[in-house]
Design an enzyme around this catalytic site. Structure first.
Site, PDB file in Angstrom:
ATOM      1  N   HIS A 149      -6.016  -5.201 -12.506  1.00 58.28           N
ATOM      2  CA  HIS A 149      -5.755  -4.024 -11.170  1.00 58.28           C
ATOM      3  C   HIS A 149      -4.227  -3.742 -10.850  1.00 58.28           C
ATOM      4  O   HIS A 149      -4.114  -2.703 -10.282  1.00 58.28           O
ATOM      5  CB  HIS A 149      -6.466  -4.587 -10.057  1.00 58.28           C
ATOM      6  CG  HIS A 149      -5.383  -5.431  -9.123  1.00 58.28           C
ATOM      7  ND1 HIS A 149      -4.792  -6.647  -9.647  1.00 58.28           N
ATOM      8  CD2 HIS A 149      -5.101  -5.250  -7.982  1.00 58.28           C
ATOM      9  CE1 HIS A 149      -4.195  -6.941  -8.682  1.00 58.28           C
ATOM     10  NE2 HIS A 149      -4.281  -6.388  -7.791  1.00 58.28           N
ATOM     11  N   GLY A 150      -3.470  -3.986 -11.827  1.00 64.02           N
ATOM     12  CA  GLY A 150      -2.062  -3.717 -11.528  1.00 64.02           C
ATOM     13  C   GLY A 150      -1.031  -4.903 -12.346  1.00 64.02           C
ATOM     14  O   GLY A 150      -1.471  -5.592 -12.989  1.00 64.02           O
ATOM     15  N   ASN A 183     -11.067  -5.242  -4.817  1.00 64.95           N
ATOM     16  CA  ASN A 183     -11.666  -6.414  -4.076  1.00 64.95           C
ATOM     17  C   ASN A 183     -12.986  -5.961  -3.592  1.00 64.95           C
ATOM     18  O   ASN A 183     -13.149  -5.507  -2.509  1.00 64.95           O
ATOM     19  CB  ASN A 183     -10.633  -6.361  -2.956  1.00 64.95           C
ATOM     20  CG  ASN A 183      -9.281  -7.098  -3.383  1.00 64.95           C
ATOM     21  OD1 ASN A 183      -9.024  -7.192  -4.245  1.00 64.95           O
ATOM     22  ND2 ASN A 183      -8.600  -7.479  -2.132  1.00 64.95           N
ATOM     23  N   PRO A 235      -1.836   0.614 -10.947  1.00 66.76           N
ATOM     24  CA  PRO A 235      -0.289   0.972 -10.557  1.00 66.76           C
ATOM     25  C   PRO A 235       0.711   0.076 -11.111  1.00 66.76           C
ATOM     26  O   PRO A 235       0.187  -1.088 -11.208  1.00 66.76           O
ATOM     27  CB  PRO A 235      -0.630   0.963  -9.047  1.00 66.76           C
ATOM     28  CG  PRO A 235      -1.836   0.142  -8.903  1.00 66.76           C
ATOM     29  CD  PRO A 235      -2.584  -0.049 -10.301  1.00 66.76           C
ATOM     30  N   HIS A 267       0.753  -1.221  -0.139  1.00 68.20           N
ATOM     31  CA  HIS A 267      -0.241  -0.178  -0.035  1.00 68.20           C
ATOM     32  C   HIS A 267       1.130   1.399   0.049  1.00 68.20           C
ATOM     33  O   HIS A 267       1.923   1.269   0.642  1.00 68.20           O
ATOM     34  CB  HIS A 267      -0.804   0.217   1.185  1.00 68.20           C
ATOM     35  CG  HIS A 267      -1.734  -1.124   1.136  1.00 68.20           C
ATOM     36  ND1 HIS A 267      -1.922  -2.123   2.266  1.00 68.20           N
ATOM     37  CD2 HIS A 267      -2.631  -1.648   0.147  1.00 68.20           C
ATOM     38  CE1 HIS A 267      -2.593  -3.117   1.651  1.00 68.20           C
ATOM     39  NE2 HIS A 267      -3.094  -2.861   0.833  1.00 68.20           N
TER      40      HIS A 267
HETATM   41  N1  LIG Z   1       2.593   2.636  -8.558  1.00 67.00           N
HETATM   42  C1  LIG Z   1       3.063   1.732  -7.755  1.00 67.00           C
HETATM   43  N2  LIG Z   1       2.277   0.428  -7.905  1.00 67.00           N
HETATM   44  C2  LIG Z   1       2.602  -0.288  -7.141  1.00 67.00           C
HETATM   45  C3  LIG Z   1       3.407  -0.303  -5.917  1.00 67.00           C
HETATM   46  N3  LIG Z   1       3.653  -1.659  -5.150  1.00 67.00           N
HETATM   47  C4  LIG Z   1       2.576  -2.421  -5.926  1.00 67.00           C
HETATM   48  N4  LIG Z   1       2.150  -1.603  -6.972  1.00 67.00           N
HETATM   49  C5  LIG Z   1       1.173  -2.183  -7.863  1.00 67.00           C
HETATM   50  O1  LIG Z   1      -0.068  -2.339  -7.073  1.00 67.00           O
HETATM   51  C6  LIG Z   1      -0.750  -3.296  -7.605  1.00 67.00           C
HETATM   52  C7  LIG Z   1      -1.805  -3.906  -6.566  1.00 67.00           C
HETATM   53  O2  LIG Z   1      -1.634  -4.702  -5.648  1.00 67.00           O
HETATM   54  P1  LIG Z   1      -2.366  -5.409  -4.757  1.00 67.00           P
HETATM   55  O3  LIG Z   1      -1.813  -5.765  -3.299  1.00 67.00           O
HETATM   56  O4  LIG Z   1      -3.924  -4.920  -4.757  1.00 67.00           O
HETATM   57  O5  LIG Z   1      -2.731  -6.842  -5.484  1.00 67.00           O
HETATM   58  C8  LIG Z   1       0.316  -4.570  -7.677  1.00 67.00           C
HETATM   59  O6  LIG Z   1       0.110  -5.341  -8.566  1.00 67.00           O
HETATM   60  C9  LIG Z   1       1.453  -3.646  -8.387  1.00 67.00           C
HETATM   61  O7  LIG Z   1       1.290  -3.543  -9.704  1.00 67.00           O
HETATM   62  C10 LIG Z   1       4.351   0.799  -5.807  1.00 67.00           C
HETATM   63  O8  LIG Z   1       5.052   1.101  -4.792  1.00 67.00           O
HETATM   64  N5  LIG Z   1       3.955   1.938  -6.688  1.00 67.00           N
HETATM   65 MN   LIG Z   2      -4.637  -3.548  -3.674  1.00 67.49          MN
HETATM   66 MN   LIG Z   3      -4.670  -4.133  -0.049  1.00 68.52          MN
END
Ligand SMILES: Nc1nc2c(ncn2[C@@H]2O[C@H](COP(=O)(O)O)[C@@H](O)[C@H]2O)c(=O)[nH]1
Ligand SMILES: [Mn+2]
Ligand SMILES: [Mn+2]
Length: 401
Positions: A337-338, A263, A311, A140
């Site tokens: 989502h990332g 989530n 992110p 986070h």
């Molecule tokens: N911009 C950044 N994105 C980040 C960092 N650390 C993680 N992440 C991204 O967040 C997603 C979401 O994670 P979740 O815990 O909800 O599954 C993760 O997949 C990364 O792509 C950061 O420091 N900066």
């Molecule tokens: Mn998350």
């Molecule tokens: Mn979380």
């Protein structure tokens, strides 16, 4: 998709209550309404020249981060907590934590209807009492950045994201309160599933038919936890606004671009086999990605579609996409989502051993304040897939653009 307990991370599942559909806490995840919020300023990156370290120190002082690290100055009596759990970000704005315009820029208007504070255990409430406005641990974060590249000038302009614009990205969820809600309901759901003859290969897939009291109780508690998360991100955004105003003056005002949950479970209308149905859509590590024209979007976003915030990681970029018709037709209006992890936390710590991560990040123009050095090691850039590859796949699949 990545591994996860029960449902895989990146999983989307929709169930029809009229056809024996279920709700599953493991299909939502422990961090109920973990999500991402993007703010934009009227400044460009050059305005932060030489001021970034002071700004970051002040943010770190105002917004607690780290495991169980608490009190952010929002004192909550029981009556306030119940109002917060019912009202979400609407409650926050009512008590002066944010602007009324923020609400239209939050998924669900910052409030899931049908929250039931009575279904939230005393233990969950105690765990959440002092954690409103706190980042939490692990990955986070609150991240200052700027717009580095624009792929669609009209969309970028519509979102106020001109090249160079200073942005703030916040990733956090429902803290100890949401975690406890999930923990509280898993054993109950396990028993109910067994009673209904639902055989589960993994206890975290525990679920209950939507027409049972247990399902209704979980939905009430889950919605309350989701509202807590909306408030949490709202309060942090407000603290960031205060720090920006204090350090950079009025021109640093921050407007909310959008806030998405990744989530969550909610009822939505989707077309299945040619018929429109009301379904309980679970998204675990998946972002809603509604297309232009969807009634859930505010007027200003009707022509664009819903912002989808992806992110990346500490050392690379993050992306703003838009929801599409493709997502609505193929994935119940959902997108990634990332980046998703490539290395486990333990593997990342091993990969970071003996390295000066602060110096490496500084070399990339990235400055970090973290609750511990172990966190920085676990969150190493190379511990994640390259978000650019993920965005490329999403774009080519047509579920975000
Ligand atoms: N911009 C950044 N994105 C980040 C960092 N650390 C993680 N992440 C991204 O967040 C997603 C979401 O994670 P979740 O815990 O909800 O599954 C993760 O997949 C990364 O792509 C950061 O420091 N900066
Ligand atoms: Mn998350
Ligand atoms: Mn979380």
């Amino acid at each position: 998709m990545e591994n996860g307990f029960g449902f895989p991370i990146g999983g989307v599942a929709a169930f029809d209550p009229r056809r024996g559909g279920v709700v599953s806490p493991g299909g939502v995840g422990y961090d109920i309404n973990c999500g991402v919020r993007l703010l934009r300023s009227g400044l460009t990156a050059d305005a932060l020249e030489g001021r970034l370290p002071g700004l970051m120190d002040r943010l770190a002082a105002r917004i607690p981060a780290g495991l169980g690290r608490g009190y952010a100055g929002v004192g909550l009596r029981n009556v306030d907590i119940r109002r917060l759990l019912r009202g979400g970000a609407e409650w926050a704005v009512e008590v002066g934590l944010g602007e009324p315009e923020d609400l239209a820029r939050i998924e669900d208007g910052g409030r899931l209807a049908g929250a039931d504070p009575e279904a939230v255990s005393d233990r969950a409430i105690e765990r959440g009492r002092d954690q409103v406005g706190t980042v939490g641990s692990g990955n986070h974060f609150i991240e200052l950045g700027c717009v580095d590249a624009v792929y669609d000038a009209v969309a970028a302009e519509g979102l106020g994201l001109a090249p160079g614009t200073v942005t703030v990205l916040i990733h956090s969820g429902s803290r100890g309160l949401g975690h406890q809600v999930c923990d509280d309901f898993l054993p109950t759901m396990d028993r109910i599933a067994e009673y209904h003859g639902i055989r589960l290969p993994d206890p975290q897939l525990a679920c209950a038919p939507l027409d049972t009291a247990a399902a209704q109780d979980y939905l009430g508690a889950m919605r309350a936890a989701a509202n807590y998360a909306y408030v949490n991100r709202q309060v942090m955004a407000q603290r960031v606004r205060e720090v920006f105003a204090e350090r950079l003056g009025a021109s640093a005002a921050l407007a909310l671009v959008y806030d998405v949950a990744h989530n969550i479970a909610k009822f939505e209308r989707h077309r299945v086999d040619g018929e429109e149905r009301e379904l309980c859509v679970h998204r675990k590590g998946a972002t809603r990605a509604f297309p232009p024209g969807h009634p859930a979007l505010p007027g200003a976003l009707q022509g664009l579609g819903q912002p989808v915030l992806l992110p990346g990681d500490m050392g690379r970029c993050s992306y703003v996409l838009l929801g599409t018709e493709g997502a609505f037709a193929e994935t119940f209006g959902s997108c990634a989502h990332g980046a998703g992890r490539r290395l486990s936390r333990r593997q990342a710590k091993r990969a970071a051993a003996g390295r000066d991560l602060d110096a490496e990040l500084a070399g990339q123009g990235v400055e970090v304040r973290a609750s511990s050095r172990a966190t920085v090691a676990e969150e190493l850039s190379e511990a994640y897939k390259d978000i650019a590859d993920v965005v490329d796949v999403v774009d080519r699949a047509g579920i975000g653009r």
